[in-house]
Write a protein that holds these residues in place. Structure first.
Motif, short mmCIF file in Angstrom:
data_model
loop_
_atom_site.label_atom_id
_atom_site.label_comp_id
_atom_site.label_asym_id
_atom_site.label_seq_id
_atom_site.Cartn_x
_atom_site.Cartn_y
_atom_site.Cartn_z
N LEU A 166 -37.01 12.83 -11.95
CA LEU A 166 -37.29 13.08 -10.70
C LEU A 166 -36.36 14.01 -10.13
N GLY A 167 -36.89 14.77 -9.02
CA GLY A 167 -35.88 15.66 -8.32
C GLY A 167 -36.20 15.73 -7.01
N GLY A 168 -35.20 16.01 -5.98
CA GLY A 168 -35.52 15.88 -4.74
C GLY A 168 -34.75 16.86 -3.96
N SER A 169 -35.08 17.12 -2.79
CA SER A 169 -34.16 18.20 -2.10
C SER A 169 -33.93 17.64 -0.73
N PRO A 170 -32.39 17.66 -0.11
CA PRO A 170 -31.57 18.23 -1.03
C PRO A 170 -31.06 17.26 -2.13
N SER A 171 -30.43 18.01 -3.15
CA SER A 171 -29.90 17.20 -4.30
C SER A 171 -28.88 16.34 -3.97
N GLY A 172 -28.62 15.28 -4.92
CA GLY A 172 -27.65 14.01 -4.14
C GLY A 172 -28.21 13.00 -3.59
N GLY A 173 -29.61 12.83 -3.65
CA GLY A 173 -30.02 11.69 -3.03
C GLY A 173 -30.36 10.65 -3.97
N LEU A 222 -42.81 6.02 -4.62
CA LEU A 222 -41.49 6.34 -4.88
C LEU A 222 -40.70 6.69 -3.70
N THR A 223 -39.54 6.42 -3.35
CA THR A 223 -38.70 7.13 -2.14
C THR A 223 -37.55 7.77 -2.62
N TYR A 224 -37.39 8.90 -2.07
CA TYR A 224 -36.16 9.63 -2.19
C TYR A 224 -35.26 9.55 -0.90
N THR A 225 -34.09 9.01 -0.97
CA THR A 225 -33.35 8.77 0.17
C THR A 225 -31.91 9.63 -0.03
N TYR A 226 -31.84 10.45 0.84
CA TYR A 226 -30.53 11.32 1.21
C TYR A 226 -29.77 10.78 2.42
N THR A 227 -28.54 10.41 2.07
CA THR A 227 -27.71 9.84 3.15
C THR A 227 -26.66 10.84 3.49
N VAL A 228 -26.53 11.15 4.80
CA VAL A 228 -25.35 11.91 5.28
C VAL A 228 -24.39 10.90 6.01
#
Length: 188
Positions: free
Chosen positions: A35-42, A64-70
């Protein structure tokens, strides 16, 4: 008279757009999908998800959930941004064939191949050594008349409307006829 005070607070809003990608379909038991998501690193989460990979194990619809945290300064736990993708895992078709059989060499027999499960319509084919002997996208079951002189294995392939595949095979064993051996004529 009273006291009046003023204070100023600056709030920086971080606008992050998270993209999990487009919804997609796969066949059950197909290869593991990275799986890939944007931005990377999630981080990916959901049923059948491990280490950023989706394992197509069992027909159904998976969210499916892609979560990106700052983690901005002063915000405990950070700010999470999410997006979802829906994965449809399609049921595999099955290919059933005539059981293995034994015949006399050169005698005709009919092999029957049937497509089941998955999603109709089906494309069904009989093959021998990778060569297509007969194919149809409308006839199911598909019969094949054969008359082998040697033991032969025939393959039956099914491709359903979703592109999911199944194969099976039948071996037609030819019975070796006994050879009559006679002695030369003898005069008594």
């Amino acid at each position: 008279p009273g006291c009046v005070g003023t204070a100023q607070l600056t709030v920086n809003v971080t606008d992050i757009v998270v993209d999990a990608g487009v919804d997609f379909e796969v066949c059950d038991q197909s290869a593991v999908i990275q799986l890939g998501g944007s931005p990377s690193g999630g981080v990916w989460s959901g049923v059948n998800v491990a280490n950023g990979q989706f394992i197509p194990n069992g027909p159904g619809v998976y969210n499916l959930t892609y979560t990106y945290t700052v983690n901005p300064p002063g915000v405990p736990g950070g700010c999470a941004f999410m997006d979802e993708v829906q994965v449809t895992v399609n049921q595999l078709p099955s290919a059933t064939v005539t059981p293995d059989l034994v015949i006399c060499p050169g005698i005709q027999t009919t092999l029957v191949g049937t497509a089941l499960n998955g999603e109709a319509p089906y494309n069904v084919s009989w093959l021998l050594g990778g060569n297509v002997l007969q194919t149809s996208n409308s006839t199911n079951p598909l019969n094949l008349n054969v008359s082998p002189v040697n033991t032969t294995t025939y393959n039956f392939e099914v491709v359903d409307n979703n592109g999911c595949e199944a194969t099976n095979q039948v071996t037609v064993t030819t019975w070796e006829q006994p050879v009559a051996v006679s002695s030369p004529d003898v005069t008594i």
